[in-house]
Design a protein around this motif. Structure first.
Motif, PDB file in Angstrom:
ATOM      1  N   PHE A 641       0.828  -1.209   0.000  1.00 47.26           N
ATOM      2  CA  PHE A 641       0.000   0.000   0.000  1.00 47.26           C
ATOM      3  C   PHE A 641       0.861   1.257   0.000  1.00 47.26           C
ATOM      4  O   PHE A 641       0.410   2.338   0.404  1.00 47.26           O
ATOM      5  CB  PHE A 641      -0.907   0.011   1.250  1.00 47.26           C
ATOM      6  N   SER A 642       2.110   1.156  -0.483  1.00 45.30           N
ATOM      7  CA  SER A 642       3.035   2.316  -0.438  1.00 45.30           C
ATOM      8  C   SER A 642       2.518   3.479  -1.263  1.00 45.30           C
ATOM      9  O   SER A 642       2.793   4.649  -0.952  1.00 45.30           O
ATOM     10  CB  SER A 642       4.422   1.874  -0.927  1.00 45.30           C
ATOM     11  N   ASN A 643       1.775   3.178  -2.337  1.00 42.26           N
ATOM     12  CA  ASN A 643       1.263   4.245  -3.197  1.00 42.26           C
ATOM     13  C   ASN A 643      -0.192   4.565  -2.901  1.00 42.26           C
ATOM     14  O   ASN A 643      -0.822   5.335  -3.636  1.00 42.26           O
ATOM     15  CB  ASN A 643       1.394   3.819  -4.672  1.00 42.26           C
ATOM     16  N   SER A 644      -0.730   3.958  -1.873  1.00 39.52           N
ATOM     17  CA  SER A 644      -2.155   4.174  -1.570  1.00 39.52           C
ATOM     18  C   SER A 644      -2.337   5.384  -0.669  1.00 39.52           C
ATOM     19  O   SER A 644      -1.430   5.781   0.089  1.00 39.52           O
ATOM     20  CB  SER A 644      -2.739   2.944  -0.886  1.00 39.52           C
ATOM     21  N   SER A 646      -3.702   7.527   2.449  1.00 44.80           N
ATOM     22  CA  SER A 646      -3.834   7.179   3.867  1.00 44.80           C
ATOM     23  C   SER A 646      -5.282   6.954   4.252  1.00 44.80           C
ATOM     24  O   SER A 646      -5.568   6.391   5.315  1.00 44.80           O
ATOM     25  CB  SER A 646      -3.226   8.297   4.732  1.00 44.80           C
ATOM     26  N   ASN A 647      -6.206   7.377   3.388  1.00 43.42           N
ATOM     27  CA  ASN A 647      -7.627   7.195   3.672  1.00 43.42           C
ATOM     28  C   ASN A 647      -8.185   5.916   3.049  1.00 43.42           C
ATOM     29  O   ASN A 647      -9.385   5.681   3.093  1.00 43.42           O
ATOM     30  CB  ASN A 647      -8.430   8.386   3.133  1.00 43.42           C
ATOM     31  N   SER A 648      -7.309   5.112   2.490  1.00 40.98           N
ATOM     32  CA  SER A 648      -7.763   3.867   1.856  1.00 40.98           C
ATOM     33  C   SER A 648      -8.392   2.943   2.905  1.00 40.98           C
ATOM     34  O   SER A 648      -7.775   2.667   3.940  1.00 40.98           O
ATOM     35  CB  SER A 648      -6.573   3.160   1.197  1.00 40.98           C
ATOM     36  N   LYS A 652      -6.552   1.136   6.177  1.00 42.22           N
ATOM     37  CA  LYS A 652      -7.022   1.312   7.552  1.00 42.22           C
ATOM     38  C   LYS A 652      -7.314  -0.025   8.208  1.00 42.22           C
ATOM     39  O   LYS A 652      -7.033  -0.224   9.396  1.00 42.22           O
ATOM     40  CB  LYS A 652      -8.288   2.178   7.551  1.00 42.22           C
ATOM     41  N   LYS A 653      -7.896  -0.939   7.435  1.00 38.62           N
ATOM     42  CA  LYS A 653      -8.220  -2.253   7.977  1.00 38.62           C
ATOM     43  C   LYS A 653      -6.953  -2.994   8.422  1.00 38.62           C
ATOM     44  O   LYS A 653      -6.921  -3.622   9.489  1.00 38.62           O
ATOM     45  CB  LYS A 653      -8.946  -3.084   6.911  1.00 38.62           C
ATOM     46  N   VAL A 654      -5.882  -2.898   7.646  1.00 43.43           N
ATOM     47  CA  VAL A 654      -4.627  -3.560   8.012  1.00 43.43           C
ATOM     48  C   VAL A 654      -4.081  -2.970   9.299  1.00 43.43           C
ATOM     49  O   VAL A 654      -3.648  -3.693  10.209  1.00 43.43           O
ATOM     50  CB  VAL A 654      -3.602  -3.439   6.863  1.00 43.43           C
ATOM     51  N   HIS A 655      -4.092  -1.623   9.416  1.00 45.50           N
ATOM     52  CA  HIS A 655      -3.593  -0.983  10.648  1.00 45.50           C
ATOM     53  C   HIS A 655      -4.428  -1.393  11.858  1.00 45.50           C
ATOM     54  O   HIS A 655      -3.886  -1.625  12.952  1.00 45.50           O
ATOM     55  CB  HIS A 655      -3.614   0.537  10.477  1.00 45.50           C
ATOM     56  N   GLN A 656      -5.738  -1.471  11.677  1.00 39.26           N
ATOM     57  CA  GLN A 656      -6.601  -1.891  12.782  1.00 39.26           C
ATOM     58  C   GLN A 656      -6.289  -3.325  13.218  1.00 39.26           C
ATOM     59  O   GLN A 656      -6.242  -3.614  14.423  1.00 39.26           O
ATOM     60  CB  GLN A 656      -8.070  -1.790  12.349  1.00 39.26           C
TER      61      GLN A 656
END
Length: 678
Positions: A641-644, A646-648, A652-656
């Motif tokens: 997700f380096s080019n995605s 931050s609101n993707s 967000k699901k991965v960080h959660q």
């Protein structure tokens, strides 16, 4: 029908009496009759009785003769081919009629369904055989009995071959091999009863058939004699009708004589009608009645041509042909071709439908053959496998049983490949059984060695079970139990026995150990009484609503519970009841989940012995490793997700998920710290 015919014949006879009232007319009639009889007799010198041509064949020949001059060669060939096809259909029906001539119950036959014997068990086959022999006529069940016998012998021989291979695999001598089943005895009794009844039936039938043949030949001679009698023509006609009635009731004759005898009789019937040509009223009335009856038969045959059950239609068609030949006389010559062509056409339609039915049956048998060949291929594939352990072989044995059942349920195959298919199936199963027997033969030696080891452990356990040196004996008994688990299978027939011996010895010792512990501690009994009272108090406890204060109160309650001390071993369940009450209180509090977990976990640790603590430690470390690996994988996924933005949502699901796993990891690490503190 016959009563109406008799009434009309009486009227005709009355008219004849009026016609022959004068002596001159009578003399002229007799003179002409004698001349006709002489001419008929001279024309018959060149042909024997048994060479008489049937009504149907005469019609075919006349039709060909009349049309040959008016059509082209191609038309003649087409006509002849059509006539041949019609005659072929008629001949097949006539052959079946002749075969049924010996069966006295042919006209009273009822349908006995032929079951799918191929898919039935040995027990079901014998039940069906016993029912048929007991309830049905013996002459009507040959096809059923032959089918049952064939399928039963195949199934029994398969079991016999399998048992023989197992016997030889275990080192037995083929001379000593003997195998039987109770169901085989039942089959033999039922089949022998069938044979006895069948032999008795055919013995009596043969006697009756020859007696009936003599009656019919005598009636033919009596019929021939009517042409030479000198009496009133009306009396001669009555005599003729009596002969016809006796012929209908004369009974069955040998099938080898059936067609010739009938043709001879039919020939002389036609000669008698020709003899009556001067008495046209009688002859024409009879011709008319016969024509009407034959039209009824034609109409019924045309109905049968549309019937769905073609087998039933063909059998009824045979009865119609029997009536046409046996019960109904000839019709006027100019109508013979017309009425016969109608009946022949309907016969051919039924015959063609029957042929198509059996053609489709062959297709079904071919499809069944494909299914059975696939089953055989699967059995061969399983047989070629290399299985090392008992469980694998047991699974394959179950698979083979399902395939065997599927093979028997697949239905019949074409007769020409039936034996070959059955032989391939038996060979494939035999190969599997041979491999199985070889495995278990080698396994038997290993099981005997395992049995010796387990018997040694039983002997050791029984020598220790009454020991009072608890500190020294308990570790030994636990080691005996651990060693038992490491030993493989023993022979099945003795497995339960040795296990019960071992279990009883171990249970005897540990029951004594627990009883000693329970009886030895007065403090534990006192602690039990305190905990029972404390538990009742906790079940009625209510939270104040102040979370912080309630947490401290619960912690104090837990500490108070622990301070009471241990209870008797067989009463330890009271700690689980207390833990459930504490769990319920924590659920009512609005506190951090991790904190709640750790408080409850700390409470549970007090009830674990050394072995359970070690198991718990291994479990927690494994959980920590699994969660750490999961976090590492999710962090690696972030690279995608380096080019995605931050609101993707996915980012967000991965960080959660990472945060959730980290919180869980902290909880498990805290639990491990508590274990270490112990």
């Amino acid at each position: 029908m016959l009563e109406e015919k008799d009434d009309n014949l009486q009227d005709a006879e009355g008219n004849l009496e009026e016609q022959s009232s004068t002596a001159n007319e009578t003399e002229e009639t007799q003179s002409e009759v004698e001349n006709d009889v002489t001419a008929e007799a001279e024309s018959d010198v060149e042909t024997t009785e048994t060479e008489a041509v049937t009504e149907e064949t005469e019609t075919v020949e006349e039709t060909v003769a009349e049309t040959s001059a008016a059509v082209t060669e191609t038309d003649v060939e087409d006509a002849e081919q059509t006539l041949e096809e019609h005659q072929e259909a008629v001949n097949e029906v006539h052959e079946n009629v002749a075969e049924d001539a010996e069966d006295e119950s042919a006209n009273e036959r009822h349908e006995i369904p032929v079951l799918d014997y191929h898919s039935m068990t040995k027990e079901a086959l014998v039940d069906e055989l016993e029912k048929l022999v007991k309830n049905e006529k013996v002459q009507a069940i040959k096809e059923h009995v032959d089918g049952i016998k064939s399928e039963f012998n195949q199934k029994f021989n398969e079991v016999l071959e399998q048992r023989k291979e197992e016997f030889l695999a275990e080192g037995g001598n083929i001379i000593d091999f003997h195998f039987s089943l109770p169901i085989k005895g039942r089959f033999n009794v039922a089949y022998n009863e069938y044979r006895s009844k069948r032999n008795e039936y055919y013995k009596n039938l043969e006697k009756d058939l020859h007696a009936n043949l003599e009656k019919r030949l005598a009636l033919i001679e009596e019929l021939k004699g009517l042409l030479n009698v000198e009496e009133n023509i009306n009396n001669t006609y009555k005599h003729f009708k009596q002969i016809q009635e006796q012929w209908r009731n004369a009974g069955s004759i040998p099938k080898t004589q059936y067609n010739n005898v009938w043709r001879t009789y039919h020939h002389h019937v036609e000669r008698f009608y020709d003899f009556l040509h001067l008495n046209r009223d009688l002859r024409d009335l009879d011709f008319k009645r016969n024509y009407e009856e034959k039209l009824k038969i034609v109409a019924r045959a045309e109905e049968l041509a549309k019937e769905e059950n073609i087998i039933h239609a063909f059998r009824e068609l045979q009865n119609l042909h029997r009536l046409w030949k046996e019960d109904i006389g000839p019709v006027a010559k100019e109508l013979r071709e017309e009425v016969w062509n109608k009946f022949s056409t309907a016969t051919k339609v039924i015959h063609d439908r029957r042929q198509e039915y059996f053609k489709n049956i062959d297709k079904i048998y071919e499809q069944n053959l494909v299914v059975k060949e696939e089953i055989i291929a699967k059995i061969q594939e399983i047989s070629a496998g290399n299985y090392k352990v008992h469980n694998q072989w047991q699974n394959k044995i179950k698979e083979i049983e399902k395939l065997r059942e599927a093979f028997f349920n697949a239905g019949k195959v074409p007769l020409k490949v039936n034996e070959e298919t059955w032989a391939k199936f038996k060979q494939s199963v035999r190969e599997f059984n041979a491999n199985k027997n070889a495995f278990y033969k080698s396994l038997k030696k290993e099981q005997q060695e395992n049995l010796a080891k387990k018997l040694a452990l039983i002997e050791l356990a029984e020598s220790l079970k009454d020991s009072d040196d608890w500190a020294e004996t308990t570790p030994k008994m636990k080691k005996v139990q651990a060693d038992w688990k490491k030993i493989g299978h023993v022979p099945k027939k003795i497995s339960d026995k040795v296990w019960k011996q071992f279990k009883n010895a171990c249970n005897h010792y540990f029951d004594r150990l627990h009883a000693q512990k329970n009886a030895a501690s007065a403090e534990e009994n006192a602690a039990l009484e305190k905990k029972e009272a404390f538990l009742s108090e906790m079940e009625a406890f209510e939270l104040s609503g102040d979370t912080k204060q309630d947490i401290e109160t619960i912690k104090k309650k837990i500490a108070d519970w622990k301070s009471i001390g241990r209870v008797p071993y067989n009463k330890k369940n009271i700690d689980n009841k207390f833990n459930k009450v504490i769990d319920g209180l924590f659920k009512k509090l609005n506190i951090d989940k991790q904190e709640s977990e750790l408080i409850k976990y700390s409470n549970r640790l007090e009830n674990l012995d050394e072995r359970k603590i070690n198991s718990e430690r291994i479990f927690i470390r494994r959980k920590i490793d699994d969660i750490t690996a999961e976090i590492r994988q999710l962090e690696n996924n972030l690279q995608f997700f380096s080019n995605s933005s931050s609101n993707s949502p996915m980012l967000k699901k991965v960080h959660q998920d990472i945060e959730k796993h980290k919180r869980a990891l902290d909880t498990w690490k805290a639990k491990l710290d508590q274990l270490r503190a112990l």
